[in-house]
Design a protein around this motif. Structure first.
Motif, mmCIF file in Angstrom:
data_model
loop_
_atom_site.group_PDB
_atom_site.id
_atom_site.type_symbol
_atom_site.label_atom_id
_atom_site.label_comp_id
_atom_site.label_asym_id
_atom_site.label_seq_id
_atom_site.Cartn_x
_atom_site.Cartn_y
_atom_site.Cartn_z
ATOM 1 N N ASP A 32 2.053 6.155 6.699
ATOM 2 C CA ASP A 32 2.225 7.461 6.079
ATOM 3 C C ASP A 32 3.526 7.487 5.264
ATOM 4 N N VAL A 72 -8.046 -0.257 0.026
ATOM 5 C CA VAL A 72 -7.887 1.052 0.659
ATOM 6 C C VAL A 72 -9.158 1.371 1.439
ATOM 7 N N GLY A 124 -7.944 7.218 2.976
ATOM 8 C CA GLY A 124 -6.830 7.886 2.313
ATOM 9 C C GLY A 124 -6.695 7.471 0.855
ATOM 10 N N GLN A 125 -5.526 7.724 0.316
ATOM 11 C CA GLN A 125 -5.195 7.366 -1.061
ATOM 12 C C GLN A 125 -3.828 6.687 -1.068
ATOM 13 N N VAL A 126 -3.660 5.761 -1.995
ATOM 14 C CA VAL A 126 -2.396 5.035 -2.110
ATOM 15 C C VAL A 126 -2.029 4.942 -3.586
ATOM 16 N N PRO A 130 1.520 5.688 0.195
ATOM 17 C CA PRO A 130 0.354 6.478 0.575
ATOM 18 C C PRO A 130 0.537 7.948 0.216
ATOM 19 N N GLU A 144 -1.677 10.061 5.081
ATOM 20 C CA GLU A 144 -1.960 8.863 5.869
ATOM 21 C C GLU A 144 -2.945 7.973 5.127
ATOM 22 N N ALA A 145 -2.806 6.676 5.333
ATOM 23 C CA ALA A 145 -3.747 5.737 4.729
ATOM 24 C C ALA A 145 -3.921 4.536 5.655
#
Length: 103
Positions: free
Chosen positions: A34, A50, A53-55, A88, A91-92
Motif C-alpha cells: 500500500d 497487477v 488494485g492499481q499501480v 500503488p 492496496e495492490a
C-alpha cells in the motif's frame, strides 16, 4: 502442487512477499503493498503483473520520465537498465518475476 489465492494475500509490511516459485534462478513472488517502492534498476529483466488494485508505474527511458497507470491484468516489462518505481493506488497485489536476488 500449490494453489495461491492472490486476492487473499496480505503482508505485515509494504512489499512483503510470498515466494511462489524459483525456477533455474528466476523467482516468482506475490507482493502486497500500500506504499510506493523506490526508484531502482534491476540487475536483470523484470516482469510485473497487477493482480489486484492499481499501480502507477513510473520509468525513465533515455533520461525522460514516463508514467502509466496499470490496472488488473496489465503487465509491465522492465528490460535490463530500466529505472522504475511502482506506486500503488491504495492496496495492490502484484506478481513479480525476476532474477533471484534482484532488488
Amino acid at each position: 502442487m500449490k494453489i495461491t489465492r492472490s486476492r487473499d494475500f496480505t503482508a505485515e509490511r509494504a512489499w512483503g512477499a510470498q515466494n511462489i516459485a524459483n525456477m533455474n534462478g528466476i523467482t516468482t513472488r506475490l507482493h502486497w503493498t500500500d506504499q510506493p517502492y523506490r526508484w531502482h534498476i534491476n540487475d536483470g529483466e523484470e516482469v510485473f503483473v497487477v493482480l489486484d488494485g492499481q499501480v502507477e508505474m513510473r520509468y525513465r527511458c533515455e533520461g525522460v520520465e514516463h508514467s502509466q497507470l496499470l490496472e488488473v491484468g496489465d503487465i509491465f516489462y522492465a528490460s535490463v537498465g530500466t529505472e522504475h518505481v511502482a506506486s500503488p493506488v491504495g492496496e495492490a497485489r502484484v506478481l513479480v518475476i525476476e532474477k533471484e536476488g534482484s532488488v
